[in-house]
Design an enzyme around this catalytic site. Structure first.
Site, PDB file in Angstrom:
ATOM      1  N   ARG A 145       0.821  -1.212   0.000  1.00  0.00           N
ATOM      2  CA  ARG A 145       0.000   0.000   0.000  1.00  0.00           C
ATOM      3  C   ARG A 145       0.861   1.270   0.000  1.00  0.00           C
ATOM      4  O   ARG A 145       0.510   2.271   0.607  1.00  0.00           O
ATOM      5  CB  ARG A 145      -0.966   0.016   1.198  1.00  0.00           C
ATOM      6  CG  ARG A 145      -1.945  -1.123   1.245  1.00  0.00           C
ATOM      7  CD  ARG A 145      -2.883  -1.145   0.035  1.00  0.00           C
ATOM      8  NE  ARG A 145      -3.770  -2.296   0.121  1.00  0.00           N
ATOM      9  CZ  ARG A 145      -3.493  -3.485  -0.393  1.00  0.00           C
ATOM     10  NH1 ARG A 145      -2.344  -3.687  -1.024  1.00  0.00           N
ATOM     11  NH2 ARG A 145      -4.347  -4.478  -0.288  1.00  0.00           N
ATOM     12  N   SER A 149     -11.195  -0.041   2.200  1.00  0.00           N
ATOM     13  CA  SER A 149     -10.464  -0.417   3.418  1.00  0.00           C
ATOM     14  C   SER A 149      -9.755   0.807   3.976  1.00  0.00           C
ATOM     15  O   SER A 149      -8.921   1.396   3.303  1.00  0.00           O
ATOM     16  CB  SER A 149      -9.449  -1.520   3.114  1.00  0.00           C
ATOM     17  OG  SER A 149     -10.098  -2.676   2.649  1.00  0.00           O
ATOM     18  N   GLU A 173      -5.002   3.901   5.442  1.00  0.00           N
ATOM     19  CA  GLU A 173      -4.614   3.796   4.041  1.00  0.00           C
ATOM     20  C   GLU A 173      -4.761   5.110   3.282  1.00  0.00           C
ATOM     21  O   GLU A 173      -3.901   5.454   2.468  1.00  0.00           O
ATOM     22  CB  GLU A 173      -5.445   2.713   3.332  1.00  0.00           C
ATOM     23  CG  GLU A 173      -4.924   1.305   3.533  1.00  0.00           C
ATOM     24  CD  GLU A 173      -5.511   0.340   2.512  1.00  0.00           C
ATOM     25  OE1 GLU A 173      -5.903   0.780   1.411  1.00  0.00           O
ATOM     26  OE2 GLU A 173      -5.574  -0.861   2.820  1.00  0.00           O
TER      27      GLU A 173
END
Length: 364
Positions: free
Chosen positions: A170, A247, A352
């Protein structure tokens, strides 16, 4: 007989910036880039007039401030080109403004495989390398060849190889150096050989069921794509009707000895092996499921109103006051979740999405 209609998509009020989290945000100015040759002149003018600006793609994975005292620049470039093709693979350049899910559907329909596990992620193509988007055992870096991007401080074009993008979980060079790059296109190498990745969650089970419904025993990449779509639709709310940015927290990576200690107390803790950059297993590290940690900290469906975790997927933060809630509401709910998970499990969760300040500056 009762008629059922689809929920109405949430639209931003006039003057507000559309974003999948539906946070209240007004910008000084918005520029939508639709042609390559206009990019350098526009950015050069912003530099010359000393105007603050921020590059935002689809606003699907950003946390915007209530007031953006800066120009929002959106690279909405369209188009895709086959660069090379042989019997085994195809190399495809895709412009930054193309819809990510539409790209996945198109490539699978063409018999070009590699993106099928990444179906239904709300994004534009240009945003995909920034977060190194991933789902169901696949990351975009697995099939990415190069990124064509403008280096904003020097106003020079660069074609960055996969290695030069500095991809990790990520993360990427573009996220680490947020504010320095404008992505114009992404090049992918996709396979014509129908290999499938079934090693994550219930993808194998759902894909097998889809194959059997079509009279087959062998699972195809198309089956995988439809399985991922079905799973995501079941677990993840549509941001058009219940605002979210997918997410919200990264799955934390911890030392394996830490994971083993947690597993002694919580044997059902969902965890995954970690791979090194070369694809080999790294036995010293273990990835934990952030959703499991949040749910078992008692926060599934909880948070601080109007920002609550989703009742079916604790990893998703949802906004129940679209275009009224703001960045501070996200921060309050996020901090509650981080603190409660750390108190119970000793693990800190990192968000994130990329945070953008009032002046357009990025933070993580």
């Amino acid at each position: 007989m009762t008629e059922h209609t689809a929920p109405t998509a949430i639209m931003p009020p006039s003057g507000y910036i559309a974003n999948t989290m539906a946070l209240r945000c007004q910008a000084d100015n918005v520029i939508r880039l639709t042609a390559l040759d206009e990019i350098i002149p526009i950015i050069a003018d912003l530099h010359a007039t000393k105007q603050a600006y921020v590059i935002v793609s689809s606003a699907s994975n950003v946390i915007l401030p209530p007031t953006l005292v800066a120009t929002l620049v959106s690279p909405a470039l369209m188009g895709m080109t086959v660069l090379t093709e042989d019997e085994n693979s195809v190399t495809l350049e895709v412009m930054a403004g193309e819809n990510w899910h539409d790209l996945v559907m198109h490539t699978v329909a063409q018999g070009w495989y590699g993106l099928q596990n990444l179906a239904l992620i709300p994004s534009w193509v240009g945003a995909a390398p920034v977060q190194n988007i991933g789902a169901y055992g696949v990351q975009v870096s697995d099939v990415l060849v190069a990124v064509c991007a403008l280096h904003l401080p020097s106003l020079t074009w660069h074609v960055l190889s996969n290695a030069e993008c500095h991809f990790s979980y990520r993360d990427s060079r573009f996220k680490q150096q947020a504010g320095d790059w404008l992505i114009a296109s992404v090049t992918f190498k996709l396979s014509k050989i129908p290999d499938v990745n079934l090693n994550y969650g219930d993808v194998a089970q759902v894909a097998q069921s889809i194959a059997e419904q079509n009279g087959r025993t062998t699972i195809t990449p198309t089956d995988v794509m439809h399985a991922v779509i079905a799973i995501r639709q079941r677990k993840i709310p549509n941001p058009a009707t219940l605002p979210n940015c997918g997410s919200f927290f990264q799955n934390p990576i911890v030392k394996t000895q830490t994971a083993q200690a947690l597993l002694r107390d919580y044997p059902n803790l969902v965890n995954f092996a970690v791979k090194r950059a070369d694809g080999t297993p790294d036995p010293s590290l273990t990835k934990l499921a952030a959703g499991w940690l949040i749910e078992n900290a008692g926060l599934k469906g909880g948070g601080i109103a109007p920002i609550l975790t989703h009742q079916h997927h604790a990893l998703i933060l949802t906004n129940h006051a679209p275009y009224r809630a703001d960045q501070a509401d996200i921060a309050a709910a996020m901090h509650l979740i981080q603190t409660q998970v750390q108190t119970k499990f000793g693990v800190w969760l990192e968000p994130e999405p990329v945070w953008i300040g009032t002046d357009g500056a990025f933070s993580h």
